[in-house]
Design a protein around this motif. Structure first.
Motif, PDB file in Angstrom:
ATOM      1  N   GLU A 171       0.864  -1.169   0.000  1.00 40.28           N
ATOM      2  CA  GLU A 171       0.000   0.000   0.000  1.00 40.28           C
ATOM      3  C   GLU A 171       0.905   1.225   0.000  1.00 40.28           C
ATOM      4  O   GLU A 171       1.827   1.310   0.819  1.00 40.28           O
ATOM      5  CB  GLU A 171      -0.907   0.013   1.243  1.00 40.28           C
ATOM      6  N   VAL A 172       0.642   2.185  -0.912  1.00 43.10           N
ATOM      7  CA  VAL A 172       1.539   3.327  -1.084  1.00 43.10           C
ATOM      8  C   VAL A 172       0.720   4.616  -1.075  1.00 43.10           C
ATOM      9  O   VAL A 172      -0.339   4.705  -1.715  1.00 43.10           O
ATOM     10  CB  VAL A 172       2.328   3.223  -2.407  1.00 43.10           C
ATOM     11  N   THR A 173       1.233   5.632  -0.355  1.00 41.11           N
ATOM     12  CA  THR A 173       0.604   6.954  -0.333  1.00 41.11           C
ATOM     13  C   THR A 173       1.682   8.015  -0.455  1.00 41.11           C
ATOM     14  O   THR A 173       2.675   7.982   0.291  1.00 41.11           O
ATOM     15  CB  THR A 173      -0.162   7.181   0.985  1.00 41.11           C
ATOM     16  N   VAL A 174       1.507   8.954  -1.408  1.00 39.76           N
ATOM     17  CA  VAL A 174       2.392  10.106  -1.505  1.00 39.76           C
ATOM     18  C   VAL A 174       1.889  11.156  -0.527  1.00 39.76           C
ATOM     19  O   VAL A 174       0.780  11.696  -0.680  1.00 39.76           O
ATOM     20  CB  VAL A 174       2.433  10.674  -2.938  1.00 39.76           C
ATOM     21  N   THR A 175       2.675  11.442   0.500  1.00 40.18           N
ATOM     22  CA  THR A 175       2.219  12.340   1.568  1.00 40.18           C
ATOM     23  C   THR A 175       2.693  13.775   1.388  1.00 40.18           C
ATOM     24  O   THR A 175       2.218  14.668   2.101  1.00 40.18           O
ATOM     25  CB  THR A 175       2.709  11.812   2.929  1.00 40.18           C
ATOM     26  N   GLY A 176       3.630  14.023   0.478  1.00 40.36           N
ATOM     27  CA  GLY A 176       4.084  15.395   0.283  1.00 40.36           C
ATOM     28  C   GLY A 176       5.199  15.487  -0.743  1.00 40.36           C
ATOM     29  O   GLY A 176       5.805  14.480  -1.121  1.00 40.36           O
ATOM     30  N   MET A 177       5.477  16.712  -1.220  1.00 40.77           N
ATOM     31  CA  MET A 177       6.551  16.936  -2.190  1.00 40.77           C
ATOM     32  C   MET A 177       7.044  18.375  -2.042  1.00 40.77           C
ATOM     33  O   MET A 177       6.242  19.315  -1.943  1.00 40.77           O
ATOM     34  CB  MET A 177       6.053  16.681  -3.612  1.00 40.77           C
ATOM     35  N   GLU A 178       8.374  18.558  -2.031  1.00 37.42           N
ATOM     36  CA  GLU A 178       8.970  19.880  -1.937  1.00 37.42           C
ATOM     37  C   GLU A 178      10.126  19.985  -2.929  1.00 37.42           C
ATOM     38  O   GLU A 178      10.772  18.978  -3.262  1.00 37.42           O
ATOM     39  CB  GLU A 178       9.491  20.156  -0.519  1.00 37.42           C
ATOM     40  N   THR A 179      10.389  21.216  -3.376  1.00 34.66           N
ATOM     41  CA  THR A 179      11.502  21.465  -4.288  1.00 34.66           C
ATOM     42  C   THR A 179      12.546  22.346  -3.607  1.00 34.66           C
ATOM     43  O   THR A 179      12.216  23.123  -2.692  1.00 34.66           O
ATOM     44  CB  THR A 179      11.017  22.137  -5.580  1.00 34.66           C
ATOM     45  N   TYR A 180      13.802  22.225  -4.095  1.00 34.08           N
ATOM     46  CA  TYR A 180      14.913  22.952  -3.478  1.00 34.08           C
ATOM     47  C   TYR A 180      15.860  23.456  -4.562  1.00 34.08           C
ATOM     48  O   TYR A 180      16.341  22.681  -5.388  1.00 34.08           O
ATOM     49  CB  TYR A 180      15.715  22.039  -2.533  1.00 34.08           C
ATOM     50  N   GLU A 181      16.126  24.765  -4.533  1.00 30.68           N
ATOM     51  CA  GLU A 181      17.152  25.294  -5.426  1.00 30.68           C
ATOM     52  C   GLU A 181      18.526  24.777  -5.006  1.00 30.68           C
ATOM     53  O   GLU A 181      19.372  24.493  -5.836  1.00 30.68           O
ATOM     54  CB  GLU A 181      17.149  26.822  -5.399  1.00 30.68           C
ATOM     55  N   ARG A 182      18.707  24.653  -3.694  1.00 34.22           N
ATOM     56  CA  ARG A 182      19.925  24.067  -3.149  1.00 34.22           C
ATOM     57  C   ARG A 182      19.518  23.002  -2.145  1.00 34.22           C
ATOM     58  O   ARG A 182      18.858  23.289  -1.146  1.00 34.22           O
ATOM     59  CB  ARG A 182      20.795  25.129  -2.490  1.00 34.22           C
ATOM     60  N   LEU A 183      19.903  21.768  -2.443  1.00 37.09           N
ATOM     61  CA  LEU A 183      19.538  20.650  -1.583  1.00 37.09           C
ATOM     62  C   LEU A 183      20.675  20.417  -0.592  1.00 37.09           C
ATOM     63  O   LEU A 183      21.807  20.118  -0.978  1.00 37.09           O
ATOM     64  CB  LEU A 183      19.286  19.399  -2.422  1.00 37.09           C
ATOM     65  N   GLN A 184      20.358  20.586   0.701  1.00 37.84           N
ATOM     66  CA  GLN A 184      21.372  20.464   1.735  1.00 37.84           C
ATOM     67  C   GLN A 184      20.883  19.527   2.821  1.00 37.84           C
ATOM     68  O   GLN A 184      19.706  19.567   3.215  1.00 37.84           O
ATOM     69  CB  GLN A 184      21.710  21.829   2.345  1.00 37.84           C
ATOM     70  N   GLY A 185      21.799  18.673   3.302  1.00 37.23           N
ATOM     71  CA  GLY A 185      21.436  17.714   4.322  1.00 37.23           C
ATOM     72  C   GLY A 185      21.824  18.163   5.700  1.00 37.23           C
ATOM     73  O   GLY A 185      21.784  19.362   6.019  1.00 37.23           O
ATOM     74  N   SER A 186      22.239  17.237   6.545  1.00 36.35           N
ATOM     75  CA  SER A 186      22.543  17.518   7.946  1.00 36.35           C
ATOM     76  C   SER A 186      23.948  18.057   8.147  1.00 36.35           C
ATOM     77  O   SER A 186      24.337  18.355   9.271  1.00 36.35           O
ATOM     78  CB  SER A 186      22.354  16.239   8.777  1.00 36.35           C
ATOM     79  N   ASN A 187      24.724  18.176   7.084  1.00 36.61           N
ATOM     80  CA  ASN A 187      26.065  18.748   7.198  1.00 36.61           C
ATOM     81  C   ASN A 187      26.175  19.945   6.263  1.00 36.61           C
ATOM     82  O   ASN A 187      25.195  20.410   5.702  1.00 36.61           O
ATOM     83  CB  ASN A 187      27.134  17.686   6.901  1.00 36.61           C
ATOM     84  N   SER A 188      27.353  20.417   6.023  1.00 35.37           N
ATOM     85  CA  SER A 188      27.552  21.634   5.236  1.00 35.37           C
ATOM     86  C   SER A 188      27.569  21.382   3.736  1.00 35.37           C
ATOM     87  O   SER A 188      27.627  22.329   2.955  1.00 35.37           O
ATOM     88  CB  SER A 188      28.870  22.313   5.650  1.00 35.37           C
ATOM     89  N   SER A 189      27.523  20.132   3.314  1.00 33.63           N
ATOM     90  CA  SER A 189      27.557  19.824   1.880  1.00 33.63           C
ATOM     91  C   SER A 189      26.196  20.086   1.251  1.00 33.63           C
ATOM     92  O   SER A 189      25.156  20.004   1.919  1.00 33.63           O
ATOM     93  CB  SER A 189      27.953  18.366   1.668  1.00 33.63           C
ATOM     94  N   TYR A 190      26.192  20.371  -0.064  1.00 34.68           N
ATOM     95  CA  TYR A 190      24.936  20.646  -0.760  1.00 34.68           C
ATOM     96  C   TYR A 190      25.109  20.377  -2.252  1.00 34.68           C
ATOM     97  O   TYR A 190      26.230  20.247  -2.760  1.00 34.68           O
ATOM     98  CB  TYR A 190      24.489  22.097  -0.533  1.00 34.68           C
ATOM     99  N   VAL A 191      23.990  20.310  -2.964  1.00 31.73           N
ATOM    100  CA  VAL A 191      23.986  20.221  -4.426  1.00 31.73           C
ATOM    101  C   VAL A 191      22.988  21.243  -4.946  1.00 31.73           C
ATOM    102  O   VAL A 191      21.919  21.454  -4.348  1.00 31.73           O
ATOM    103  CB  VAL A 191      23.628  18.808  -4.929  1.00 31.73           C
ATOM    104  N   ASP A 192      23.318  21.898  -6.052  1.00 35.56           N
ATOM    105  CA  ASP A 192      22.454  22.918  -6.631  1.00 35.56           C
ATOM    106  C   ASP A 192      21.572  22.351  -7.734  1.00 35.56           C
ATOM    107  O   ASP A 192      21.929  21.378  -8.394  1.00 35.56           O
ATOM    108  CB  ASP A 192      23.293  24.065  -7.211  1.00 35.56           C
TER     109      ASP A 192
END
Length: 509
Positions: free
Chosen positions: A378-399
């Protein structure tokens, strides 16, 4: 049909068939079905033989003698009927030939590309006669006719093959070979021209390419992968005549690339010399009968110029793609098989093939936020967001890019099956133990989730979901900006084994 008996008094000294003659008759009848023969006993001192003239092929008179040989172990006699039909037939038709080393294998040669059609017509007649004679049906050895240019005398050089069936089963080349019984009248000349062009570009320095017909070249290009050379700046050069059927670059492929680059400085019978980047290398066509694929190879020798130790070692290595290494030294380009055009064409074929499936996925998709179910999930899409700069829990990111934007899709998944399920495995095998997902647009273009390392992102890639359990998590993917902002433009399409479910993605303004 019966047997016509003729006993020549002056040669045999008899006036009517005797017991021996009956044995010869029975031998011929059991071996060559109900054919009509004229049989004459020949005595030469203590030696006795029989001259046999087939009624359908009187020009192929053959000899029957007493004794067993390998090809006639089931009888007390043997004959040379097959030889008279094959070798004698080639002589009568004016075909140039040379006997092979085993069985009734034979090499038929032609002068050049322009002589192929005439040779093909004679060959069709030869093969048809051999089949009609039944001279090969009971042989215990092979009969392979190999056709190639007369100037390619080395036995390793490939040609087109026609196999006449004997008692034992042998294979033929799938592209450049055929069983004699399956030949279509008039087709051989086209197949021989095709084979000639392929071998000329793949294994040789073409001698007569100026007269190749465009139709034959087009047929060659249909199966030819092509190749492309990428330089350090990402620029691409296309070499459409090079084929990647072999795991390594062939002698002819290396020649075509360097000829296109204008670097060939000298051509010899079985080698050529090319110069570039201050380096001169000679490429040799090698013939090794011990190789498994029985095709000409290529070796390289540096004639002048500075080359570092690793490259020289690679060029001197007995095994490896020497030609591709040598071309990289001469051109500063990395050679890859196929071309951008053919890659795009193959991708388009795949897109069109899956378009009906994607259309079904859209028509059956659940709305954003609604649950969809299939066998074991059983699958449900609960949300979606976009990011100009995707950054995680550290200082690294991707544009994000100009036309694409990083997107996070949040999903709730319940494993309703009886076995564990791996979510979004990085390497999928398409089994029922995996849940695999892609994003599709209405044109059946696919976008795959991306595992972005070193960002510390929370995701559910390769998550092990036990039977009966539920998990909520994220997947990350770059999607076209214009589609992310449109309603009902994208669908999440997921698979567990052969079962599928789909859910529309919400628009993000």
């Amino acid at each position: 049909m019966g047997f016509v008996w003729v006993c020549l008094i002056g040669l045999s000294g008899c006036s009517m068939p005797g017991g021996e003659n009956r044995e010869v008759k029975e031998y011929l009848e059991s071996r060559y079905e109900s054919q009509e023969f004229e049989i004459t006993k020949i005595e030469d001192g203590e030696s006795v033989s029989y001259r046999v003239v087939p009624a359908d092929f009187p020009e192929a008179a053959f000899t029957v003698e007493e004794g067993k040989i390998e090809e006639s172990q089931d009888w007390n006699y043997h004959d040379d009927y097959a030889a008279c039909m094959l070798y004698g037939g080639a002589e009568r038709l004016g075909l140039a030939y040379e006997r092979g080393e085993s069985g009734y294998d034979v090499f038929i040669t032609y002068e050049n590309y322009l002589s192929i059609d005439e040779t093909a017509e004679k060959l069709e007649q030869l093969v048809s006669d051999c089949l009609e004679s039944h001279a090969f049906d009971s042989l215990r050895c092979s009969c392979l006719i190999t056709i190639k240019p007369g100037y390619e005398s080395n036995p390793v050089f490939p040609g087109y093959s026609i196999r006449i069936k004997t008692r034992y089963t042998y294979t033929v080349d799938k592209v450049f070979g055929i069983m004699a019984s399956k030949m279509i009248p008039g087709q051989l000349k086209e197949d021989l021209r095709f084979c000639h062009i392929y071998n000329a570009y793949q294994y040789a320095i073409p001698r007569d390419s100026a007269v190749f017909s465009q139709n034959d070249i087009d047929r060659y290009l249909e199966i030819c992968s092509g190749a492309m050379g990428k330089d350090k700046d990402g620029n691409i050069s296309v070499y459409e005549l090079v084929d990647g059927a072999e795991s390594e670059l062939s002698f002819g492929g290396a020649y075509q690339i360097l000829l296109s680059e204008g670097l060939v400085t000298e051509e010899k019978e079985d080698s050529f010399i090319a110069s570039g980047n201050g380096i001169t290398i000679e490429f040799f066509r090698t013939f090794d009968v011990s190789t498994s694929n029985k095709k000409p190879g290529v070796s390289c020798e540096i004639l002048s110029g500075e080359v570092d130790e690793d490259d020289r070692e690679e060029l001197d290595r007995e095994y490896g793609d020497q030609a591709r290494c040598a071309i990289r030294l001469l051109t500063d380009k990395k050679i890859e098989f196929s071309t951008p055009e053919k890659i795009a064409s193959a991708a388009e074929e795949e897109r069109l093939a899956r378009l009906p499936l994607v259309q079904d996925a859209f028509s059956q998709a659940a709305a954003p936020g609604q649950m969809t179910s299939g066998a074991g999930m059983e699958v449900t899409v609960t949300g979606m967001e976009t990011y100009e700069r995707l950054q995680g829990s550290n200082s690294s990111y991707v544009d994000s890019g100009a036309d694409t934007i990083w997107t996070r899709i949040s999903i709730r998944i319940k494993n309703t099956g009886s076995t564990e399920m791996y979510l979004f495995p990085l390497r999928s095998h398409g089994s029922e133990s995996e849940l695999v997902g892609v994003i599709a647009d209405e044109e059946a273009n696919l976008y795959r989730p991306t595992d972005i390392i070193n960002l510390g992102l929370e995701n559910i890639y390769s998550y092990q979901l036990q039977a009966g359990d539920t998990v909520e998590g994220n997947i990350y993917i770059k999607l076209p900006r214009e589609l992310v902002a449109k309603e009902d433009a994208l669908v999440l399409w997921m698979f567990r084994g052969e079962d599928t479910v789909s859910s529309l993605l919400p628009a993000v303004k």
